[in-house]
Design a protein around this motif. Sequence first.
Motif, PDB file in Angstrom:
ATOM      1  N   HIS A  88     -23.222 -18.347 -12.446  1.00 28.33           N
ATOM      2  CA  HIS A  88     -22.757 -17.178 -11.707  1.00 28.33           C
ATOM      3  C   HIS A  88     -23.349 -15.899 -12.294  1.00 28.33           C
ATOM      4  O   HIS A  88     -23.738 -14.982 -11.559  1.00 28.33           O
ATOM      5  CB  HIS A  88     -21.225 -17.119 -11.733  1.00 28.33           C
ATOM      6  N   ARG A  89     -23.427 -15.813 -13.626  1.00 34.60           N
ATOM      7  CA  ARG A  89     -24.040 -14.651 -14.280  1.00 34.60           C
ATOM      8  C   ARG A  89     -25.499 -14.507 -13.861  1.00 34.60           C
ATOM      9  O   ARG A  89     -25.956 -13.419 -13.509  1.00 34.60           O
ATOM     10  CB  ARG A  89     -23.943 -14.789 -15.802  1.00 34.60           C
TER      11      ARG A  89
ATOM     12  N   SER B 193     -28.554  -3.038 -10.477  1.00 27.24           N
ATOM     13  CA  SER B 193     -27.193  -2.666 -10.858  1.00 27.24           C
ATOM     14  C   SER B 193     -27.032  -2.576 -12.376  1.00 27.24           C
ATOM     15  O   SER B 193     -27.433  -3.494 -13.105  1.00 27.24           O
ATOM     16  CB  SER B 193     -26.194  -3.685 -10.312  1.00 27.24           C
ATOM     17  N   PRO B 194     -26.403  -1.505 -12.874  1.00 22.86           N
ATOM     18  CA  PRO B 194     -26.094  -1.417 -14.308  1.00 22.86           C
ATOM     19  C   PRO B 194     -25.197  -2.554 -14.775  1.00 22.86           C
ATOM     20  O   PRO B 194     -25.188  -2.884 -15.955  1.00 22.86           O
ATOM     21  CB  PRO B 194     -25.381  -0.058 -14.424  1.00 22.86           C
ATOM     22  N   VAL B 195     -24.456  -3.158 -13.854  1.00 20.76           N
ATOM     23  CA  VAL B 195     -23.621  -4.310 -14.208  1.00 20.76           C
ATOM     24  C   VAL B 195     -24.508  -5.455 -14.685  1.00 20.76           C
ATOM     25  O   VAL B 195     -24.185  -6.149 -15.659  1.00 20.76           O
ATOM     26  CB  VAL B 195     -22.750  -4.748 -13.018  1.00 20.76           C
ATOM     27  N   SER B 196     -25.630  -5.661 -14.024  1.00 22.20           N
ATOM     28  CA  SER B 196     -26.557  -6.725 -14.425  1.00 22.20           C
ATOM     29  C   SER B 196     -27.091  -6.469 -15.828  1.00 22.20           C
ATOM     30  O   SER B 196     -27.236  -7.405 -16.632  1.00 22.20           O
ATOM     31  CB  SER B 196     -27.718  -6.816 -13.431  1.00 22.20           C
TER      32      SER B 196
ATOM     33  N   ASP C 267     -24.449  -8.730 -22.849  1.00 22.79           N
ATOM     34  CA  ASP C 267     -23.396  -9.646 -23.316  1.00 22.79           C
ATOM     35  C   ASP C 267     -23.973 -11.022 -23.649  1.00 22.79           C
ATOM     36  O   ASP C 267     -23.547 -11.666 -24.617  1.00 22.79           O
ATOM     37  CB  ASP C 267     -22.306  -9.783 -22.256  1.00 22.79           C
ATOM     38  N   MET C 268     -24.929 -11.480 -22.857  1.00 24.66           N
ATOM     39  CA  MET C 268     -25.526 -12.787 -23.108  1.00 24.66           C
ATOM     40  C   MET C 268     -26.324 -12.789 -24.406  1.00 24.66           C
ATOM     41  O   MET C 268     -26.414 -13.812 -25.092  1.00 24.66           O
ATOM     42  CB  MET C 268     -26.415 -13.192 -21.930  1.00 24.66           C
ATOM     43  N   ILE C 269     -26.882 -11.647 -24.764  1.00 29.55           N
ATOM     44  CA  ILE C 269     -27.663 -11.548 -26.000  1.00 29.55           C
ATOM     45  C   ILE C 269     -26.752 -11.474 -27.217  1.00 29.55           C
ATOM     46  O   ILE C 269     -26.963 -12.152 -28.221  1.00 29.55           O
ATOM     47  CB  ILE C 269     -28.590 -10.315 -25.965  1.00 29.55           C
ATOM     48  N   THR C 270     -25.717 -10.638 -27.130  1.00 31.05           N
ATOM     49  CA  THR C 270     -24.868 -10.385 -28.291  1.00 31.05           C
ATOM     50  C   THR C 270     -23.862 -11.494 -28.556  1.00 31.05           C
ATOM     51  O   THR C 270     -23.411 -11.661 -29.692  1.00 31.05           O
ATOM     52  CB  THR C 270     -24.116  -9.051 -28.130  1.00 31.05           C
TER      53      THR C 270
ATOM     54  N   ALA D 207     -30.266   2.544 -22.173  1.00 31.11           N
ATOM     55  CA  ALA D 207     -29.537   1.291 -22.356  1.00 31.11           C
ATOM     56  C   ALA D 207     -30.457   0.088 -22.194  1.00 31.11           C
ATOM     57  O   ALA D 207     -30.308  -0.926 -22.887  1.00 31.11           O
ATOM     58  CB  ALA D 207     -28.379   1.204 -21.354  1.00 31.11           C
ATOM     59  N   GLY D 208     -31.455   0.208 -21.292  1.00 29.74           N
ATOM     60  CA  GLY D 208     -32.399  -0.878 -21.095  1.00 29.74           C
ATOM     61  C   GLY D 208     -33.301  -1.075 -22.294  1.00 29.74           C
ATOM     62  O   GLY D 208     -33.557  -2.210 -22.729  1.00 29.74           O
ATOM     63  N   VAL D 209     -33.794   0.028 -22.854  1.00 29.40           N
ATOM     64  CA  VAL D 209     -34.649  -0.045 -24.049  1.00 29.40           C
ATOM     65  C   VAL D 209     -33.858  -0.637 -25.212  1.00 29.40           C
ATOM     66  O   VAL D 209     -34.377  -1.458 -25.986  1.00 29.40           O
ATOM     67  CB  VAL D 209     -35.188   1.355 -24.410  1.00 29.40           C
ATOM     68  N   PHE D 210     -32.586  -0.236 -25.333  1.00 30.52           N
ATOM     69  CA  PHE D 210     -31.746  -0.792 -26.390  1.00 30.52           C
ATOM     70  C   PHE D 210     -31.545  -2.294 -26.195  1.00 30.52           C
ATOM     71  O   PHE D 210     -31.595  -3.073 -27.141  1.00 30.52           O
ATOM     72  CB  PHE D 210     -30.392  -0.084 -26.414  1.00 30.52           C
ATOM     73  N   THR D 211     -31.336  -2.708 -24.941  1.00 26.49           N
ATOM     74  CA  THR D 211     -31.143  -4.130 -24.644  1.00 26.49           C
ATOM     75  C   THR D 211     -32.377  -4.930 -25.022  1.00 26.49           C
ATOM     76  O   THR D 211     -32.274  -6.022 -25.593  1.00 26.49           O
ATOM     77  CB  THR D 211     -30.828  -4.323 -23.147  1.00 26.49           C
ATOM     78  N   LYS D 212     -33.551  -4.398 -24.729  1.00 27.20           N
ATOM     79  CA  LYS D 212     -34.806  -5.078 -25.095  1.00 27.20           C
ATOM     80  C   LYS D 212     -34.906  -5.208 -26.614  1.00 27.20           C
ATOM     81  O   LYS D 212     -35.328  -6.249 -27.130  1.00 27.20           O
ATOM     82  CB  LYS D 212     -35.995  -4.295 -24.548  1.00 27.20           C
TER      83      LYS D 212
END
Length: 380
Positions: A178-179, A189-192, A198-201, A227-232
């Motif tokens: 579902h994710r 979407s920022p939700v994505s 969450d999947m990384i951390t 937030a995207g750069v941080f996620t990467k």
Amino acid sequence: MKNSILLIIIITMCAIVGCKQAHDGYTISGDVRESWDGKKVYLYLKDVEPSRLIDSTVISKGKFEIKGNFETPRFCELRLYLNPNDKNNRNFIVSSSFFVDSTEVNVRCDKFDKRPSFSVIGSSISDQYAEYIKENEQLYDKEVFQKYSDAYYKENDLDLAYKYAKEVALFRKKKHDHRVQFINNHPESPVSLKIVQDMITRAGNVSRKETLELFNTLSVKLRNSEAGVFTKSLLEARKVYVGELFRDAIVDDIALNQCNLKDYIKDGTHTLIEFWASWCGPCRGDIPSVKRAYEKYHPRGFNIVSVSIDKNIKSWQKAVREEDMSWVQLRNRKGDNSIVETYGVTYVPSTFLVDKKGIITHVDLRGGWLDMELNRIYNN
């Protein structure tokens, strides 16, 4: 009502286009109890680490206001410390997390039990996030998990426990699917983006390849946002993924001698790396089943390496003696490149199963799921 705590926080954010009174950014205004006058309300960014304080203001006559502007919607937290002298006690923190997306939003405290609960109205992205959470939770049957827990831990009925464990595993797979589906269907979407974070951390059973593919599914605008750069950076910094070799780390043994994890991961054997603590109830509750698995499969090549995150050395050593844990006992060392940081452990118990070639095959394999996997390995 006289003896009830009542908080109403009204957050109003108007976009430049589409509002009757347009402005540049958002306005966060609130109504709270006048008895809280003089206390501060803080606004934090929650889509980066560490959380960053954006703004704060003082409550006056039961009211406050915060203004600002974001280029892209951000996941934030509004926080109020009821006891400014004790900011670590969650019982005295009133907070709400939501997406600030330049729309008119109300964050309302509906009731107080032991802690306040909130509802968010008006933010389309927060509504989307709430709907995603609701749909995801509906894919999991808590009653089945409880039946598994009762059968495994209370009744010692392994056949029944395995039956329910398999059902729970199917639920977990549906939640994961579902994710993935949500991200694929909502790349802008920022939700994505939050789901990918969450999947990384939360070091789950996802590979580096799958995580990177999901991140790259996001729109260019999201990936290039702060937030995207941080996620990467999170994705690249995470050292341990399913499907990759285990990582070595410096640890202390039970006699407090410095050693290396790799000294206890032997080629040709399966090893469970288990993170725990003497003060952790679920960790101590799992020890009998871990001990049973070790006694059954160790003669056939199964090993366990327990890594304590205890700060109190004597408490750790005492617990090892009390529980009669006869396998390898190690302890996390503070400082850079600690084993806890290397494995991204944010909670205990956490486990990593390593196969004969040193490859991590499973994360958080415990209880009946560990038994089933060991049975598959050694009996099939």
